[in-house]
Design a protein around this motif. Structure first.
Motif, PDB file in Angstrom:
ATOM      1  N   GLN A 209       0.815  -1.206   0.000  1.00 45.19           N
ATOM      2  CA  GLN A 209       0.000   0.000   0.000  1.00 45.19           C
ATOM      3  C   GLN A 209       0.857   1.268   0.000  1.00 45.19           C
ATOM      4  OE1 GLN A 209      -2.755  -1.189   3.427  1.00 45.19           O
ATOM      5  NE2 GLN A 209      -4.161  -0.188   2.020  1.00 45.19           N
ATOM      6  N   VAL A 210       2.139   1.128   0.363  1.00 45.38           N
ATOM      7  CA  VAL A 210       3.046   2.273   0.421  1.00 45.38           C
ATOM      8  C   VAL A 210       4.267   1.976  -0.430  1.00 45.38           C
ATOM      9  CG1 VAL A 210       4.391   3.810   1.901  1.00 45.38           C
ATOM     10  CG2 VAL A 210       2.292   2.742   2.785  1.00 45.38           C
ATOM     11  N   SER A 228      -3.087  -1.900  -5.298  1.00 47.33           N
ATOM     12  CA  SER A 228      -3.327  -1.664  -3.873  1.00 47.33           C
ATOM     13  C   SER A 228      -2.635  -0.423  -3.323  1.00 47.33           C
ATOM     14  CB  SER A 228      -2.880  -2.887  -3.061  1.00 47.33           C
ATOM     15  OG  SER A 228      -1.495  -3.119  -3.257  1.00 47.33           O
ATOM     16  N   LEU A 229      -1.811   0.249  -4.129  1.00 50.10           N
ATOM     17  CA  LEU A 229      -1.077   1.405  -3.622  1.00 50.10           C
ATOM     18  C   LEU A 229      -2.024   2.500  -3.144  1.00 50.10           C
ATOM     19  CD1 LEU A 229       1.994   2.085  -5.960  1.00 50.10           C
ATOM     20  CD2 LEU A 229       1.969   1.125  -3.655  1.00 50.10           C
ATOM     21  N   ARG A 230      -1.693   3.066  -1.971  1.00 48.20           N
ATOM     22  CA  ARG A 230      -2.487   4.156  -1.410  1.00 48.20           C
ATOM     23  C   ARG A 230      -1.633   5.388  -1.167  1.00 48.20           C
ATOM     24  NH1 ARG A 230      -5.792   5.632  -1.585  1.00 48.20           N
ATOM     25  NH2 ARG A 230      -6.965   5.952   0.337  1.00 48.20           N
ATOM     26  N   VAL A 249      -4.612   7.717  -4.792  1.00 52.14           N
ATOM     27  CA  VAL A 249      -3.231   7.514  -4.361  1.00 52.14           C
ATOM     28  C   VAL A 249      -2.644   8.872  -3.998  1.00 52.14           C
ATOM     29  CG1 VAL A 249      -0.934   6.707  -5.006  1.00 52.14           C
ATOM     30  CG2 VAL A 249      -2.959   5.502  -5.839  1.00 52.14           C
ATOM     31  N   GLU A 250      -2.139   8.985  -2.785  1.00 49.04           N
ATOM     32  CA  GLU A 250      -1.557  10.240  -2.316  1.00 49.04           C
ATOM     33  C   GLU A 250      -0.065  10.262  -2.627  1.00 49.04           C
ATOM     34  OE1 GLU A 250      -1.191  12.881   1.817  1.00 49.04           O
ATOM     35  OE2 GLU A 250      -1.669  10.740   1.907  1.00 49.04           O
ATOM     36  N   PHE A 251       0.448  11.430  -3.009  1.00 46.24           N
ATOM     37  CA  PHE A 251       1.867  11.615  -3.290  1.00 46.24           C
ATOM     38  C   PHE A 251       2.435  12.620  -2.297  1.00 46.24           C
ATOM     39  CE2 PHE A 251       5.297  13.939  -5.546  1.00 46.24           C
ATOM     40  CZ  PHE A 251       6.205  12.889  -5.650  1.00 46.24           C
ATOM     41  N   TRP A 275      -6.333   6.082   6.316  1.00 45.75           N
ATOM     42  CA  TRP A 275      -5.987   6.198   4.908  1.00 45.75           C
ATOM     43  C   TRP A 275      -5.764   4.846   4.251  1.00 45.75           C
ATOM     44  CZ3 TRP A 275      -6.682   9.695   1.418  1.00 45.75           C
ATOM     45  CH2 TRP A 275      -5.971   9.660   0.229  1.00 45.75           C
ATOM     46  N   PHE A 276      -5.342   3.853   5.028  1.00 41.54           N
ATOM     47  CA  PHE A 276      -5.042   2.545   4.456  1.00 41.54           C
ATOM     48  C   PHE A 276      -6.217   1.573   4.548  1.00 41.54           C
ATOM     49  CE2 PHE A 276      -0.866   4.154   5.955  1.00 41.54           C
ATOM     50  CZ  PHE A 276      -0.338   4.392   4.696  1.00 41.54           C
ATOM     51  N   ASP A 277      -7.388   2.100   4.903  1.00 40.24           N
ATOM     52  CA  ASP A 277      -8.575   1.258   4.856  1.00 40.24           C
ATOM     53  C   ASP A 277      -8.866   0.894   3.404  1.00 40.24           C
ATOM     54  OD1 ASP A 277      -8.715   1.557   7.536  1.00 40.24           O
ATOM     55  OD2 ASP A 277     -10.304   3.064   7.508  1.00 40.24           O
TER      56      ASP A 277
END
Length: 285
Positions: A209-210, A228-230, A249-251, A275-277
């Protein structure tokens, strides 16, 4: 002084079997005194000292260098030892893998005792084999557990050696950092590493996820689109903002003298916010 012809002749298939994730180059080699023979993107390089024949690796972000082999001929011996260890590790039990790890270290010590010192290239390669990780292909689902059950799987775009050295620059150890933020180093290329996290049961935290991009690390839009990347985190000097990030997806850029410590804090904050829900706060609102 070793010529390009002498160097390329000495870099046999056995020598190139060492667990270096980069690309082997062809002559003419850059460098009058130190021939650049392999490169892993903007992360690291392998060089041969033209006078002594010493083969050494350089982590480009930190400038840290260490000997990989005292000569190209010795590199071939080490490559054969590693290839044999990889073959013996196929289908091995956890105990058998540790035996393989010890045997590889013993073979390395025969070449030069200092090459098997803790945190050295070969001690890390042997430890990875003992954990069931080889230089090619995704990690084994049965042997790699990198994140707590209720936390995200974090992939750092550095090989294990580079990750350890980057942590050491902040006064951190790999085991100590795992208590703050367990993370996955590169095992093969980035795409293969991300894919390996999606193997059912491979990681307690599930698929990655990261994604963390240390300075100099590159990433493609296809890799950023890993389902699955968040959260994508870039350390100062790395810019992925020009690539198209999928929705949700946050940068984040971390420009901090202690980026790994700041990363652990950032992931903890995002985790506390939910955020990772399975769905982001924005998507569920």
């Amino acid at each position: 002084m070793l010529t390009d012809a002498e160097i390329v002749a000495s870099l046999t298939a056995s020598a190139r079997a060492v667990p270096y994730p980069g690309e082997w180059l062809e002559p003419p080699f850059d460098g009058e005194r130190q021939a650049l023979v392999a490169r892993d993107g903007g992360l690291s390089e392998l060089r041969v000292d033209r006078e002594s024949g010493r083969v050494f690796g350089i982590e480009l972000a930190s400038g840290a260098a260490q000997t990989i082999a005292p000569s190209p001929a010795a590199l071939a011996v080490l490559g054969d030892a590693y290839a044999d260890a990889v073959a013996r590790s196929a289908g091995a039990s956890e105990h058998e893998l540790r035996v393989v790890e010890g045997a590889l270290l013993a073979a390395v010590r025969v070449v030069a005792a200092e090459l098997a010192e803790p945190e050295a290239f070969w001690s890390i390669a042997a430890e990875e084999l003992g954990d069931g990780i080889t230089a090619d292909g995704p990690p084994s689902a049965a042997t790699i557990v990198a994140a707590p059950a209720d936390g995200p799987t974090v992939v750092v775009a550095l090989p294990m050696l580079g990750l350890r050295q980057a942590l050491a620059a902040e006064g951190l150890t790999l085991s100590g950092y795992a208590e703050l933020l367990p993370s996955v180093s590169l095992n093969g290329g980035l795409a293969a590493t991300l894919a390996g996290t999606a193997v059912p049961g491979a990681f307690r935290g599930g698929p990655a996820q990261v994604l963390v991009l240390p300075a100099g690390a590159g990433v493609s839009e296809a890799e950023l689109a890993f389902p699955s990347l968040r959260l994508v985190v870039a350390f100062g000097g790395t810019d992925a903002s020009a690539a198209d990030l999928p929705a949700g997806v946050e940068f984040v850029v971390i420009d901090d003298p202690a980026p790994f410590a700041a990363l652990a804090e950032l992931v903890a904050e995002r985790r506390a916010s939910g955020w990772f829900d399975s769905r982001s706060p924005e998507a569920s609102s």
